[in-house]
Scaffold this motif. Structure first.
Motif, PDB file in Angstrom:
ATOM      1  N   LYS A 220       1.948   1.689  -3.386  1.00  0.00           N
ATOM      2  CA  LYS A 220       0.870   2.009  -4.343  1.00  0.00           C
ATOM      3  C   LYS A 220       0.357   3.444  -4.184  1.00  0.00           C
ATOM      4  CE  LYS A 220      -2.148  -1.284  -3.496  1.00  0.00           C
ATOM      5  NZ  LYS A 220      -3.266  -2.220  -3.559  1.00  0.00           N
ATOM      6  N   TYR A 221       0.257   3.881  -2.900  1.00  0.00           N
ATOM      7  CA  TYR A 221      -0.396   5.179  -2.661  1.00  0.00           C
ATOM      8  C   TYR A 221       0.605   6.314  -2.443  1.00  0.00           C
ATOM      9  CZ  TYR A 221      -4.379   2.114  -2.436  1.00  0.00           C
ATOM     10  OH  TYR A 221      -5.310   1.181  -2.769  1.00  0.00           O
TER      11      TYR A 221
ATOM     12  N   GLY B 254      -6.690  -5.829   1.622  1.00  0.00           N
ATOM     13  CA  GLY B 254      -5.436  -5.806   2.375  1.00  0.00           C
ATOM     14  C   GLY B 254      -5.596  -5.338   3.813  1.00  0.00           C
ATOM     15  N   LEU B 255      -6.122  -4.137   4.021  1.00  0.00           N
ATOM     16  CA  LEU B 255      -6.188  -3.589   5.378  1.00  0.00           C
ATOM     17  C   LEU B 255      -7.156  -4.371   6.262  1.00  0.00           C
ATOM     18  CD1 LEU B 255      -5.937   0.270   4.887  1.00  0.00           C
ATOM     19  CD2 LEU B 255      -4.199  -1.341   5.625  1.00  0.00           C
TER      20      LEU B 255
ATOM     21  N   ILE C 217      -4.886   9.781   3.914  1.00  0.00           N
ATOM     22  CA  ILE C 217      -6.301   9.368   3.990  1.00  0.00           C
ATOM     23  C   ILE C 217      -7.034  10.418   4.831  1.00  0.00           C
ATOM     24  CG2 ILE C 217      -7.875   7.514   4.682  1.00  0.00           C
ATOM     25  CD1 ILE C 217      -5.403   5.647   4.662  1.00  0.00           C
TER      26      ILE C 217
ATOM     27  N   VAL D  20     -11.348   2.396   5.946  1.00  0.00           N
ATOM     28  CA  VAL D  20     -10.384   1.644   5.139  1.00  0.00           C
ATOM     29  C   VAL D  20     -10.122   0.244   5.682  1.00  0.00           C
ATOM     30  CG1 VAL D  20      -9.208   3.633   4.133  1.00  0.00           C
ATOM     31  CG2 VAL D  20      -8.438   2.724   6.326  1.00  0.00           C
TER      32      VAL D  20
ATOM     33  N   VAL E 107     -13.579  -2.305   1.094  1.00  0.00           N
ATOM     34  CA  VAL E 107     -13.667  -0.843   0.965  1.00  0.00           C
ATOM     35  C   VAL E 107     -12.416  -0.286   0.308  1.00  0.00           C
ATOM     36  CG1 VAL E 107     -13.689   1.328   2.254  1.00  0.00           C
ATOM     37  CG2 VAL E 107     -15.308  -0.472   2.830  1.00  0.00           C
ATOM     38  N   ARG E 108     -12.646   0.487  -0.746  1.00  0.00           N
ATOM     39  CA  ARG E 108     -11.569   1.243  -1.390  1.00  0.00           C
ATOM     40  C   ARG E 108     -12.035   2.693  -1.359  1.00  0.00           C
ATOM     41  NH1 ARG E 108      -9.005   0.003  -6.478  1.00  0.00           N
ATOM     42  NH2 ARG E 108      -7.156   0.326  -5.209  1.00  0.00           N
ATOM     43  N   VAL E 109     -11.160   3.574  -0.934  1.00  0.00           N
ATOM     44  CA  VAL E 109     -11.589   4.971  -0.807  1.00  0.00           C
ATOM     45  C   VAL E 109     -11.794   5.566  -2.187  1.00  0.00           C
ATOM     46  CG1 VAL E 109     -10.935   7.232   0.031  1.00  0.00           C
ATOM     47  CG2 VAL E 109     -10.413   5.204   1.371  1.00  0.00           C
TER      48      VAL E 109
ATOM     49  N   GLY F 273      -6.064  -2.853  -6.816  1.00  0.00           N
ATOM     50  CA  GLY F 273      -6.339  -3.342  -5.457  1.00  0.00           C
ATOM     51  C   GLY F 273      -7.734  -3.910  -5.371  1.00  0.00           C
ATOM     52  N   ALA F 274      -7.962  -4.730  -4.363  1.00  0.00           N
ATOM     53  CA  ALA F 274      -9.275  -5.377  -4.204  1.00  0.00           C
ATOM     54  C   ALA F 274      -9.979  -4.939  -2.934  1.00  0.00           C
ATOM     55  CB  ALA F 274      -9.105  -6.886  -4.207  1.00  0.00           C
ATOM     56  N   GLY F 275      -9.366  -4.065  -2.159  1.00  0.00           N
ATOM     57  CA  GLY F 275      -9.988  -3.600  -0.907  1.00  0.00           C
ATOM     58  C   GLY F 275      -9.962  -4.654   0.176  1.00  0.00           C
TER      59      GLY F 275
ATOM     60  N   VAL G 135      -7.554   6.441  -6.779  1.00  0.00           N
ATOM     61  CA  VAL G 135      -7.620   5.040  -6.412  1.00  0.00           C
ATOM     62  C   VAL G 135      -7.989   4.129  -7.574  1.00  0.00           C
ATOM     63  CG1 VAL G 135      -9.933   4.443  -5.597  1.00  0.00           C
ATOM     64  CG2 VAL G 135      -7.954   3.870  -4.217  1.00  0.00           C
TER      65      VAL G 135
ATOM     66  N   ASP H  47       4.663   6.279   5.023  1.00  0.00           N
ATOM     67  CA  ASP H  47       4.961   6.727   3.647  1.00  0.00           C
ATOM     68  C   ASP H  47       4.691   8.222   3.545  1.00  0.00           C
ATOM     69  OD1 ASP H  47       2.173   7.315   2.763  1.00  0.00           O
ATOM     70  OD2 ASP H  47       1.905   5.162   3.107  1.00  0.00           O
TER      71      ASP H  47
ATOM     72  N   SER I 150       0.992   8.631   5.351  1.00  0.00           N
ATOM     73  CA  SER I 150       0.289   7.836   6.366  1.00  0.00           C
ATOM     74  C   SER I 150       1.277   6.978   7.132  1.00  0.00           C
ATOM     75  CB  SER I 150      -0.725   6.896   5.712  1.00  0.00           C
ATOM     76  OG  SER I 150      -1.419   7.532   4.688  1.00  0.00           O
TER      77      SER I 150
ATOM     78  N   ASN J   5       0.832  -1.206   0.000  1.00  0.00           N
ATOM     79  CA  ASN J   5       0.000   0.000   0.000  1.00  0.00           C
ATOM     80  C   ASN J   5       0.866   1.256   0.000  1.00  0.00           C
ATOM     81  OD1 ASN J   5      -2.412  -1.288  -0.049  1.00  0.00           O
ATOM     82  ND2 ASN J   5      -2.871  -1.084   2.135  1.00  0.00           N
TER      83      ASN J   5
HETATM   84  P1  ADP Z   1      -6.579  -1.902  -1.702  1.00  0.00           P
HETATM   85  O1  ADP Z   1      -5.236  -1.280  -1.513  1.00  0.00           O
HETATM   86  O2  ADP Z   1      -6.523  -3.208  -2.394  1.00  0.00           O
HETATM   87  O3  ADP Z   1      -7.560  -0.975  -2.311  1.00  0.00           O
HETATM   88  P2  ADP Z   1      -6.643  -2.041   1.153  1.00  0.00           P
HETATM   89  O4  ADP Z   1      -7.587  -2.713   2.075  1.00  0.00           O
HETATM   90  O5  ADP Z   1      -5.212  -2.416   1.268  1.00  0.00           O
HETATM   91  O6  ADP Z   1      -7.194  -2.266  -0.294  1.00  0.00           O
HETATM   92  O7  ADP Z   1      -6.792  -0.485   1.365  1.00  0.00           O
HETATM   93  C1  ADP Z   1      -8.055   0.080   1.437  1.00  0.00           C
HETATM   94  C2  ADP Z   1      -8.011   1.548   1.001  1.00  0.00           C
HETATM   95  O8  ADP Z   1      -7.238   2.283   1.962  1.00  0.00           O
HETATM   96  C3  ADP Z   1      -7.290   1.754  -0.298  1.00  0.00           C
HETATM   97  O9  ADP Z   1      -8.203   1.630  -1.377  1.00  0.00           O
HETATM   98  C4  ADP Z   1      -6.750   3.162  -0.169  1.00  0.00           C
HETATM   99  O10 ADP Z   1      -7.734   4.093  -0.531  1.00  0.00           O
HETATM  100  C5  ADP Z   1      -6.497   3.305   1.321  1.00  0.00           C
HETATM  101  N1  ADP Z   1      -5.095   3.134   1.688  1.00  0.00           N
HETATM  102  C6  ADP Z   1      -4.492   2.023   2.155  1.00  0.00           C
HETATM  103  N2  ADP Z   1      -3.187   2.245   2.419  1.00  0.00           N
HETATM  104  C7  ADP Z   1      -2.963   3.544   2.130  1.00  0.00           C
HETATM  105  C8  ADP Z   1      -1.795   4.398   2.174  1.00  0.00           C
HETATM  106  N3  ADP Z   1      -0.612   3.941   2.596  1.00  0.00           N
HETATM  107  N4  ADP Z   1      -1.939   5.674   1.778  1.00  0.00           N
HETATM  108  C9  ADP Z   1      -3.129   6.142   1.361  1.00  0.00           C
HETATM  109  N5  ADP Z   1      -4.247   5.404   1.286  1.00  0.00           N
HETATM  110  C10 ADP Z   1      -4.186   4.122   1.655  1.00  0.00           C
END
Ligand code: ADP
Length: 517
Positions: free
Chosen positions: A409-410, A468-469, A439, A447, A452-454, A464-466, A459, A434, A493, A406
């Motif tokens: 990616k972000y 991971g977190l 967020i 999140v 859930v994907r923001v 991503g599949a929402g 995004v 990072d 974050s 993440n």
């Molecule tokens: P994914 O990354 O597959 O979308 P996650 O569950 O890992 O799913 O994350 C959920 C959402 O949280 C992401 O879609 C993103 O919007 C936000 N997010 C996660 N990690 C970060 C980060 N390091 N910085 C900013 N936004 C983040």
């Protein structure tokens, strides 16, 4: 994923359609009950006033009946035209419970008052001097020609008479009208109180309740005295009040239950609709996430097989792409499988004392090529003598990989990642920081929810599949820890895994298995 405006409108309309009629019915119920109670109360007040009047009249009749009983001999003597002395003797003989018989000649009757009881004139006058406080109360005496010759009677103490005859009056003198409070039996739920002119109570039947008091003044020889009738705690009115209170509470609670049930029901419905929407989004998202790397790998493999590469550098690029996409694919598949196991409560954790410093170093090292390839500056700061944690090393690695993925990616222009670990109370905190897009506070809790994907413009460009977190959160919870998030939009974050440190003496190094859900 918020519901469409139309769906929300329909849900609000359904909610109002259930709640409004329920509230209107409850209001009507309350109004009807209050009307019934009001009419019972009005009737009760009327009955009480009626009874008070009846008591006053009953006392007058009681007095008359006593006088009649006592005066017979004097009446007979008067008819026989006997001299006054003998009249006095006849009066004295019928004294009964009265005191000091008295004869008043016709010419002395001026100033005496009359009270008509059952068409019978009853003469009375307040005493003076020796008879002060008493009342002369008598009946007319007629001679043999029927001419009124005067009045014969007694000095009566109204206070004594009223208090002595409470029971007789209540039992025998009240009219037995079954539709009203007639007779002693039917007034058993009422309190009757006789009060003297100075306010003292001179006789009463039952203790009064808290209802309205109906007062009626006595007349004639009892003037100045009053009778007060009120409900006892056992009267119909008191029962009506209790019933009213119960009914109101009942209707109120019912209204609340209906409103609460509707609100909760609708909120549940909204949540389910949102989930259904999120799930369907997830399926198409995952399908896309699976298809893209497969397509890329196939393309790269075909190109290599057909020898379509122009030079060694291009060849390496294709091989790197295959490696990258395979990693992506396996990361996604791992997440999906882990998620499915956790959801089904079948994810088995192998708990042992984990050397977190080593796990962090290994994970960052394995991820390093990807970070380097993307131009990330990575730093690792691990406190000296970091305590071991009690956990599943593979699961913790999985969490760190998700956080690193993440963070990568972000991030936009500032490509810096810091992985740190330090002890905190009896826990160990591992953070991945990072300098990425960050967020918003509103999204920081969401999140961690599954799928859930923001919704930011960005995004959608990021894969991503929402999951991971949500996985990280579930895994850390299964370890008895928590995930903390500090983030500022536009600045970056920090995700911190707070894991319990291993108790050196307790579990030892023995691995234990535990199922997470
Ligand atoms: P994914 O990354 O597959 O979308 P996650 O569950 O890992 O799913 O994350 C959920 C959402 O949280 C992401 O879609 C993103 O919007 C936000 N997010 C996660 N990690 C970060 C980060 N390091 N910085 C900013 N936004 C983040």
């Amino acid at each position: 994923m918020p519901l469409s405006r139309l769906s929300r409108r329909i849900i609000v309309l359904v909610g109002l359609g259930v709640m409004l009629p329920a509230l209107v019915l409850a209001a009507l119920g309350i109004q009807l009950t209050m009307r019934i109670a009001q009419s019972v109360e009005n009737d009760a007040v009327r009955y009480n006033r009626y009874l008070a009047q009846q008591v006053v009249e009953a006392y007058e009749r009681e007095l008359l009946s006593h006088l009649r009983r006592s005066i017979t001999m004097a009446e007979n003597a008067a008819r026989d035209n006997v001299p006054r002395a003998q009249l006095m003797q006849a009066l004295a003989a019928g004294t009964g419970e009265f005191v000091a018989p008295h004869f008043v000649a016709l010419d002395q009757l001026d100033g005496y008052s009359l009270l008509i009881v059952e068409s019978q004139p009853l003469l009375y006058s307040p005493g003076e001097g020796a008879t002060k406080g008493l009342f002369f109360t008598g009946l007319l005496l007629r001679d043999s020609e029927g001419q009124v010759m005067g009045a014969g009677g007694w000095w009566v103490n109204p206070r004594t008479f009223l208090s002595a005859h409470v029971d007789d009056v209540m039992r025998e003198r009240l009219p037995s009208n079954p539709r009203m409070y007639g007779g002693y039996e039917s007034i058993r739920r009422l309190s009757v109180k006789l009060t003297a002119p100075d306010g003292t109570v001179i006789g009463h039947v039952r203790e009064p309740g808290s209802g309205e008091v109906s007062r009626e003044p006595f007349a004639g020889p009892f003037e100045g005295y009053t009778v007060a009738v009120t409900e006892t705690g056992n009267a119909p009115l008191a029962w009506t009040r209790r019933f009213l209170a119960i009914e109101m509470t009942f209707i109120g609670v019912m209204g609340l239950v209906i409103v609460a049930a509707t609100v909760f029901g609708l909120r549940y419905l909204i949540r389910q609709l949102e989930l259904a929407q999120i799930k369907s989004g997830f399926v198409s998202n995952v399908t896309h996430e699976l298809k893209t790397p497969i397509a890329l790998i196939r393309l790269a493999v075909e190109t290599l097989e057909l020898g379509r590469v122009r030079n060694e550098q291009e060849r390496e690029q294709f091989i790197h792409a295959i490696g990258r996409e395979t990693l992506r694919l396996s990361h996604l598949v791992d997440n999906i499988l882990d998620f499915a196991r956790l959801e089904a409560g079948q994810r088995v954790f192998r708990f042992e004392n984990v050397d977190l410093a080593a796990v962090i170093q290994d994970t960052v090292e394995s991820f390093q090529p990807r970070l380097d390839h993307q131009g990330f500056k990575t730093e690792v700061e691990i406190a000296d003598a970091l305590p071991r944690v009690r956990g599943d090393a593979t699961a913790i690695t999985h969490c760190l990989l998700n956080l690193l993925d993440n963070a990568m990616k972000y991030s936009r222009e500032r490509r810096e990642i810091l992985v740190s670990a330090k002890p905190r109370d009896r826990m160990v905190a591992v953070s991945v920081t990072d300098r990425g897009i960050g967020i918003t506070p509103a999204d920081q809790r969401r999140v961690f929810e599954k799928f859930v994907r923001v919704e930011t413009g960005l995004v959608h460009d990021i894969k991503g599949a929402g999951l991971g977190l949500s996985l990280v959160d579930q895994i850390v919870r299964a370890h008895g820890g928590r995930v903390e998030l500090y983030s500022t939009p536009g600045e970056g974050s920090t995700f911190t895994l707070v894991l319990p440190a291993a108790e050196p003496a307790a579990a030892g190094d023995e691995p234990q298995e535990r199922t997470g859900s």
